[in-house]
Motif scaffolding. Structure first.
Motif, PDB file in Angstrom:
ATOM      1  N   PHE A  31       0.830  -1.203   0.000  1.00 21.16           N
ATOM      2  CA  PHE A  31       0.000   0.000   0.000  1.00 21.16           C
ATOM      3  C   PHE A  31       0.869   1.258   0.000  1.00 21.16           C
ATOM      4  CE2 PHE A  31      -3.533  -2.742   1.405  1.00 21.16           C
ATOM      5  CZ  PHE A  31      -4.551  -2.224   0.627  1.00 21.16           C
ATOM      6  N   ALA A  32       1.997   1.237   0.713  1.00 22.00           N
ATOM      7  CA  ALA A  32       2.872   2.401   0.755  1.00 22.00           C
ATOM      8  C   ALA A  32       3.494   2.688  -0.607  1.00 22.00           C
ATOM      9  CB  ALA A  32       3.969   2.190   1.803  1.00 22.00           C
ATOM     10  N   ALA A  33       3.710   1.636  -1.391  1.00 18.71           N
ATOM     11  CA  ALA A  33       4.335   1.797  -2.708  1.00 18.71           C
ATOM     12  C   ALA A  33       3.362   2.276  -3.775  1.00 18.71           C
ATOM     13  CB  ALA A  33       4.978   0.483  -3.135  1.00 18.71           C
ATOM     14  N   GLY A  34       2.083   2.275  -3.470  1.00 20.59           N
ATOM     15  CA  GLY A  34       1.085   2.697  -4.459  1.00 20.59           C
ATOM     16  C   GLY A  34      -0.088   1.749  -4.473  1.00 20.59           C
ATOM     17  N   ILE A  35      -0.522   1.357  -5.663  1.00 19.73           N
ATOM     18  CA  ILE A  35      -1.651   0.443  -5.805  1.00 19.73           C
ATOM     19  C   ILE A  35      -1.156  -0.982  -5.591  1.00 19.73           C
ATOM     20  CG2 ILE A  35      -3.446  -0.424  -7.348  1.00 19.73           C
ATOM     21  CD1 ILE A  35      -3.363   2.246  -8.786  1.00 19.73           C
ATOM     22  N   PRO A  36      -1.679  -1.705  -4.589  1.00 22.98           N
ATOM     23  CA  PRO A  36      -1.212  -3.073  -4.352  1.00 22.98           C
ATOM     24  C   PRO A  36      -1.633  -3.987  -5.493  1.00 22.98           C
ATOM     25  CG  PRO A  36      -3.125  -2.601  -2.982  1.00 22.98           C
ATOM     26  CD  PRO A  36      -2.749  -1.314  -3.642  1.00 22.98           C
ATOM     27  N   PRO A  37      -0.893  -5.067  -5.725  1.00 25.48           N
ATOM     28  CA  PRO A  37      -1.277  -6.002  -6.789  1.00 25.48           C
ATOM     29  C   PRO A  37      -2.679  -6.550  -6.559  1.00 25.48           C
ATOM     30  CG  PRO A  37       0.927  -6.496  -5.949  1.00 25.48           C
ATOM     31  CD  PRO A  37       0.327  -5.480  -5.027  1.00 25.48           C
ATOM     32  N   ARG A  38      -3.445  -6.678  -7.625  1.00 24.30           N
ATOM     33  CA  ARG A  38      -4.785  -7.250  -7.531  1.00 24.30           C
ATOM     34  C   ARG A  38      -4.679  -8.772  -7.424  1.00 24.30           C
ATOM     35  NH1 ARG A  38      -9.542  -5.218  -9.788  1.00 24.30           N
ATOM     36  NH2 ARG A  38      -8.649  -3.185  -9.307  1.00 24.30           N
ATOM     37  N   ARG A  39      -5.319  -9.338  -6.402  1.00 16.05           N
ATOM     38  CA  ARG A  39      -5.284 -10.783  -6.199  1.00 16.05           C
ATOM     39  C   ARG A  39      -6.692 -11.356  -6.347  1.00 16.05           C
ATOM     40  NH1 ARG A  39      -1.567  -8.615  -2.597  1.00 16.05           N
ATOM     41  NH2 ARG A  39       0.528  -9.531  -2.713  1.00 16.05           N
ATOM     42  N   ILE A  40      -6.762 -12.575  -6.853  1.00 19.90           N
ATOM     43  CA  ILE A  40      -8.033 -13.258  -7.030  1.00 19.90           C
ATOM     44  C   ILE A  40      -7.924 -14.660  -6.441  1.00 19.90           C
ATOM     45  CG2 ILE A  40      -8.648 -11.969  -9.116  1.00 19.90           C
ATOM     46  CD1 ILE A  40      -7.722 -14.401 -10.743  1.00 19.90           C
ATOM     47  N   ARG A  41      -9.105 -15.285  -6.244  1.00 19.62           N
ATOM     48  CA  ARG A  41      -9.153 -16.670  -5.776  1.00 19.62           C
ATOM     49  C   ARG A  41      -9.559 -17.569  -6.937  1.00 19.62           C
ATOM     50  NH1 ARG A  41     -10.958 -13.945  -1.137  1.00 19.62           N
ATOM     51  NH2 ARG A  41      -9.824 -14.597   0.735  1.00 19.62           N
ATOM     52  N   THR A  42      -8.796 -18.628  -7.155  1.00 18.19           N
ATOM     53  CA  THR A  42      -9.228 -19.626  -8.136  1.00 18.19           C
ATOM     54  C   THR A  42     -10.161 -20.644  -7.503  1.00 18.19           C
ATOM     55  OG1 THR A  42      -7.246 -20.949  -7.678  1.00 18.19           O
ATOM     56  CG2 THR A  42      -7.131 -19.364  -9.485  1.00 18.19           C
ATOM     57  N   PHE A  43     -10.280 -20.597  -6.181  1.00 18.17           N
ATOM     58  CA  PHE A  43     -11.244 -21.402  -5.435  1.00 18.17           C
ATOM     59  C   PHE A  43     -11.806 -20.509  -4.343  1.00 18.17           C
ATOM     60  CE2 PHE A  43     -11.804 -23.556  -1.334  1.00 18.17           C
ATOM     61  CZ  PHE A  43     -12.871 -24.378  -1.625  1.00 18.17           C
ATOM     62  N   SER A  44     -13.121 -20.510  -4.195  1.00 14.95           N
ATOM     63  CA  SER A  44     -13.727 -19.655  -3.178  1.00 14.95           C
ATOM     64  C   SER A  44     -14.908 -20.363  -2.553  1.00 14.95           C
ATOM     65  CB  SER A  44     -14.189 -18.330  -3.800  1.00 14.95           C
ATOM     66  OG  SER A  44     -14.764 -17.494  -2.820  1.00 14.95           O
ATOM     67  N   GLU A  45     -15.033 -20.247  -1.235  1.00 12.55           N
ATOM     68  CA  GLU A  45     -16.215 -20.732  -0.543  1.00 12.55           C
ATOM     69  C   GLU A  45     -17.292 -19.653  -0.551  1.00 12.55           C
ATOM     70  OE1 GLU A  45     -15.398 -23.287   3.040  1.00 12.55           O
ATOM     71  OE2 GLU A  45     -13.419 -22.381   2.807  1.00 12.55           O
ATOM     72  N   ALA A  46     -18.510 -20.034  -0.157  1.00 16.53           N
ATOM     73  CA  ALA A  46     -19.620 -19.082  -0.150  1.00 16.53           C
ATOM     74  C   ALA A  46     -19.337 -17.957   0.832  1.00 16.53           C
ATOM     75  CB  ALA A  46     -20.921 -19.797   0.222  1.00 16.53           C
ATOM     76  N   ALA A  47     -19.757 -16.752   0.448  1.00 22.07           N
ATOM     77  CA  ALA A  47     -19.578 -15.581   1.301  1.00 22.07           C
ATOM     78  C   ALA A  47     -20.692 -14.591   1.011  1.00 22.07           C
ATOM     79  CB  ALA A  47     -18.208 -14.931   1.044  1.00 22.07           C
ATOM     80  N   PRO A  48     -20.998 -13.706   1.959  1.00 25.30           N
ATOM     81  CA  PRO A  48     -22.007 -12.676   1.695  1.00 25.30           C
ATOM     82  C   PRO A  48     -21.592 -11.813   0.508  1.00 25.30           C
ATOM     83  CG  PRO A  48     -21.420 -12.744   4.027  1.00 25.30           C
ATOM     84  CD  PRO A  48     -20.430 -13.608   3.312  1.00 25.30           C
ATOM     85  N   ASP A  49     -22.598 -11.338  -0.247  1.00 24.33           N
ATOM     86  CA  ASP A  49     -22.303 -10.445  -1.359  1.00 24.33           C
ATOM     87  C   ASP A  49     -22.784  -9.035  -1.024  1.00 24.33           C
ATOM     88  OD1 ASP A  49     -25.023 -10.664  -1.521  1.00 24.33           O
ATOM     89  OD2 ASP A  49     -25.060 -11.608  -3.488  1.00 24.33           O
ATOM     90  N   LYS A 447      -4.062 -16.032  -6.196  1.00 24.04           N
ATOM     91  CA  LYS A 447      -3.105 -15.730  -7.275  1.00 24.04           C
ATOM     92  C   LYS A 447      -3.137 -14.231  -7.581  1.00 24.04           C
ATOM     93  CE  LYS A 447      -2.746 -20.240  -7.810  1.00 24.04           C
ATOM     94  NZ  LYS A 447      -1.569 -20.984  -7.312  1.00 24.04           N
ATOM     95  N   GLN A 448      -2.021 -13.742  -8.067  1.00 23.58           N
ATOM     96  CA  GLN A 448      -1.971 -12.351  -8.507  1.00 23.58           C
ATOM     97  C   GLN A 448      -2.609 -12.258  -9.877  1.00 23.58           C
ATOM     98  OE1 GLN A 448       1.634 -10.239  -7.620  1.00 23.58           O
ATOM     99  NE2 GLN A 448       1.448  -8.947  -9.431  1.00 23.58           N
ATOM    100  N   GLU A 449      -3.539 -11.323 -10.024  1.00 25.54           N
ATOM    101  CA  GLU A 449      -4.275 -11.191 -11.277  1.00 25.54           C
ATOM    102  C   GLU A 449      -3.350 -10.691 -12.372  1.00 25.54           C
ATOM    103  OE1 GLU A 449      -8.527  -9.301 -12.733  1.00 25.54           O
ATOM    104  OE2 GLU A 449      -7.379  -8.282 -11.168  1.00 25.54           O
TER     105      GLU A 449
END
Length: 451
Positions: A31-49, A447-449
């Motif tokens: 965060f201090a360096a700027g925009i943090p890398p965007r990360r995604i999940r290739t597997f995800s459990e249920a969560a509130p939307d 994973k990093q997007e």
């Protein structure tokens, strides 16, 4: 009809991340360096939307009718008291559209309940049939002669459920009386998503400084919401959900947003009261003596709380002598960067888990850290007990005000008093994950997007 500004997801507006597991120092550096890398999940459990989050906020307004435009399953009963209806779209509606069904449902709810206003929430299905909710609510507002507002939760807008707080805030701003611009001297908005005795005590302290407190949206009426634009200032107690509401009140209506830390503990609460007193020209309350007691010394603690409350509680536990070794939060964004940097300076190796509803990640996360106990949300407590880790529920609503330190130490005592329960749960509870799953790294699927 003029086009309304786009409601940006948290990922765009605040560079939010909702998938991370690692050292606090590393994430703070990103965060201090700027925009943090965007990360995604290739597997995800249920969560509130975002729909669920918006429903939870708006359902606390008793005279606001709620209509969810989507299949029946999209309208799981919200925890509040507001009347709720669902359009119950079928397969044909999903493909061909269902604007008339929406209009009929809104009229039926209005006829069945004495509501002052109605909010229409979209669902992911609306991204398929492209129903024009905005046009429908504009027409119905004139027909019913009351506010009918659009809550922009349709589609898969964001992977961060807190974006639903932004959608709810946008709807709340539509209920603020834009024609009445006369200021009410001494009126302060207290923006919160929960109620309780600690909140009531804080409100009384603010009133003791000569202010009139308008608590909203939790437990407020539509009239209270409408009045919010006439206040002198807003104090936000649910920044992860209601910051956009406070920002809108400031930019559209000139209501000052008080930029202060959460009133968590005696010192922070006094700082808030002094800021409020200074704004109203009242005498500042005296500073409380700093406690030298360290009741949590030697304890390695895990926290699982909403982000802003988790970061603030971690600092309080450090002041009480404890060591926060693990912190699980739903998301992190630029608004949390300063607090995260402070924690990283205090505990560089503090393990941060970012992700809501990801039980496997949290299970592996807790297994890999030598911890004494966990404090936080009920689902995290249940998961910790199944692993034999003492745990107790810690409700953020209990942390408001000068008694936060006592609430935290009481929760720690409660966790250790139930050590036998943790051992029994570990021996007898059905395991949540197979041994093969538990051998995996808890973040193997983060994973990093690639852009």
């Amino acid at each position: 009809m003029a086009r309304r500004p786009r409601l940006e997801p948290r990922e765009t507006r605040l560079d939010a991340t909702q998938a991370y597991l690692g050292r606090a120092a590393d994430l703070a550096a990103e965060f201090a360096a700027g925009i943090p890398p965007r990360r995604i999940r290739t597997f995800s459990e249920a969560a509130p939307d975002d729909l669920r989050t918006a429903l939870a906020i708006l359902s606390e307004i008793p005279d606001l009718g709620l209509v969810v435009h989507g299949p029946r399953g999209c309208a799981v009963r919200a925890p509040g008291v507001a009347p709720l209806a669902v359009t119950d779209l079928d397969q044909r509606d999903t493909v061909l559209g269902s604007g008339e069904v929406l209009a009929e449902t809104v009229r039926a709810l209005d006829a069945a309940y004495a509501v002052t206003a109605i909010a229409v929430l979209g669902s992911p299905v609306i991204a398929i049939n492209s129903d024009d909710i905005r046009a429908t609510v504009a027409t119905l507002g004139l027909e019913l002669d009351k506010p009918v507002v659009w809550v922009r939760t349709e589609g898969f807008r964001s992977a961060v459920p807190a974006t639903g707080g932004d959608a709810a805030a946008d709807a709340l701003l539509q209920l603020v009386d834009a024609e009445e611009t006369e200021r009410e001297p001494g009126l302060l908005n207290l923006l919160t998503s929960t109620r309780g005795p600690e909140l009531a005590a804080l409100a009384r302290q603010i009133e003791g400084l000569g202010w009139q407190v308008n608590i909203l949206p939790a437990g407020a009426s539509v009239a209270d919401i409408a009045r919010a634009g006439r206040a002198e200032a807003s104090l936000v107690l649910a920044p992860d959900l209601l910051d956009l509401f406070a920002e809108g009140l400031e930019t559209r209506f000139g209501v000052t947003r008080l930029d202060v830390a959460l009133p968590l503990g005696a010192q922070a609460t006094t700082a808030v009261l002094r800021r409020v007193a200074a704004l109203g020209g009242a005498a500042a309350p005296p500073a409380p003596p700093r406690s030298v007691s360290k009741p949590l010394a030697g304890r390695r603690i895990a926290l699982a709380l909403p982000t802003s409350w988790g970061l603030a509680t971690a600092e309080l536990i450090g002041d009480l002598g404890g060591d926060v070794a693990a912190l699980s939060v739903p998301h992190l964004d630029r608004s949390h960067a300063a607090a995260l940097a402070s924690l990283a300076e205090r505990w560089p190796d503090l393990q941060i888990h970012v992700g809501e509803g990801q039980g496997f990640e949290r299970t592996g996360f807790l297994r890999r850290n030598a911890l004494d106990l966990l404090l936080g949300a009920s689902d995290a407590v249940a998961g910790a007990l199944r692993q034999g880790l003492p745990a107790a529920v810690l409700d953020p609503a209990r942390l408001i005000g000068a008694g936060a330190a006592e609430a935290v130490t009481a929760a720690v005592d409660s966790a250790f008093a139930r050590l036998a329960l943790a051992r029994s749960a570990a021996q007898n509870a059905r395991p949540g994950y197979t041994p093969g799953w538990l051998k995996r790294s808890p973040d193997w699927h983060i994973k990093q997007e690639v852009r």
